[in-house]
Motif scaffolding. Structure first.
Motif, PDB file in Angstrom:
ATOM      1  N   THR A   1       0.948  -1.075  -0.033  1.00 20.58           N
ATOM      2  CA  THR A   1      -0.157  -0.005   0.001  1.00 20.58           C
ATOM      3  C   THR A   1       0.816   1.084  -0.035  1.00 20.58           C
ATOM      4  O   THR A   1       2.154   1.078   0.266  1.00 20.58           O
ATOM      5  N   GLN A   2       0.256   2.484  -0.134  1.00 22.48           N
ATOM      6  CA  GLN A   2       1.046   3.751  -0.473  1.00 22.48           C
ATOM      7  C   GLN A   2       1.604   3.958   0.981  1.00 22.48           C
ATOM      8  O   GLN A   2       2.597   4.633   1.051  1.00 22.48           O
ATOM      9  N   GLY A   3       1.094   3.622   2.203  1.00 18.61           N
ATOM     10  CA  GLY A   3       1.557   3.910   3.437  1.00 18.61           C
ATOM     11  C   GLY A   3       2.251   2.904   4.056  1.00 18.61           C
ATOM     12  O   GLY A   3       2.861   3.094   5.368  1.00 18.61           O
ATOM     13  N   SER A   4       2.589   1.745   3.273  1.00 12.52           N
ATOM     14  CA  SER A   4       3.405   0.583   3.887  1.00 12.52           C
ATOM     15  C   SER A   4       4.871   0.959   4.047  1.00 12.52           C
ATOM     16  O   SER A   4       5.654   1.590   3.338  1.00 12.52           O
ATOM     17  N   ALA A   5       5.313   0.662   5.530  1.00 16.83           N
ATOM     18  CA  ALA A   5       6.539   1.069   5.898  1.00 16.83           C
ATOM     19  C   ALA A   5       7.579  -0.153   5.464  1.00 16.83           C
ATOM     20  O   ALA A   5       8.771  -0.121   5.190  1.00 16.83           O
ATOM     21  N   GLY A   6       6.922  -1.511   5.342  1.00 18.62           N
ATOM     22  CA  GLY A   6       7.950  -2.522   5.073  1.00 18.62           C
ATOM     23  C   GLY A   6       7.569  -3.091   3.539  1.00 18.62           C
ATOM     24  O   GLY A   6       6.182  -3.243   3.224  1.00 18.62           O
ATOM     25  N   ALA A   7       8.407  -3.681   2.747  1.00 24.01           N
ATOM     26  CA  ALA A   7       8.260  -4.229   1.505  1.00 24.01           C
ATOM     27  C   ALA A   7       8.141  -5.723   1.768  1.00 24.01           C
ATOM     28  O   ALA A   7       8.932  -6.219   2.521  1.00 24.01           O
ATOM     29  N   ASP A   8       6.967  -6.369   1.443  1.00 21.50           N
ATOM     30  CA  ASP A   8       6.953  -7.925   1.538  1.00 21.50           C
ATOM     31  C   ASP A   8       7.805  -8.612   0.669  1.00 21.50           C
ATOM     32  O   ASP A   8       8.005  -8.232  -0.520  1.00 21.50           O
TER      33      ASP A   8
END
Length: 151
Positions: free
Chosen positions: A23-30
């Motif tokens: 998402t746009q606000g995700s701090a972590g990249a899966d």
């Protein structure tokens, strides 16, 4: 924005997506499991395994990547990282693996291409540790584990 250079291991499935922000606000990249040779890994309750991602990374000096559990896997299945957050140092160039632990009560199957953890890029501040005779007093003092209460 920081750029992280990525290469794939020779035996990695190139169809597995690179780490990505959902998402746009995700701090972590899966980041995803790359189990091209096995297809899946079954984690029994209490078991842990090193799950390959098929990736190697080049992190700029002054940064690290923190490897963190995915909250949905933790809540629904008890899947976590025993060393969370794990750290990938800027000078490491080896294969990126994620240690998964099944803290749940049922076996859990990790499937090829499945999102298994989050990668958070963070700045690193290095310190100088200086031996001294005394430390400055505080209101908390030596109060440790649970000393400040529950609420």
């Amino acid at each position: 924005m920081v750029s992280i250079r990525v290469i794939r291991d020779e035996d990695a499935d190139t169809d597995v997506q690179l780490p990505s922000y959902e998402t746009q606000g995700s701090a972590g990249a899966d980041v995803r499991a790359n189990l091209a040779d096995r297809g899946s890994v079954v984690l029994a309750p209490g078991a842990r395994a090193l799950i390959p991602t098929g990736l190697r990374v080049e992190i700029p000096a002054g940064y690290e990547i923190q490897v963190r559990p995915r909250s949905g896997l933790a809540l629904k299945h008890g899947i976590t990282l025993p060393n969370a957050p794990g750290t990938i140092d800027s000078d490491y160039r080896g294969p990126l693996g994620v240690i998964l632990l099944n803290a749940g009560t049922e076996p859990f199957t990790v499937h090829h291409g499945e999102r298994i953890a989050q990668l958070v890029v963070a700045p690193v501040i290095r310190a100088v540790f200086e031996l001294t005779e005394t430390l400055e007093e505080t209101a908390r003092g030596a109060g440790g584990f649970g000393s400040t209460g529950r609420s």
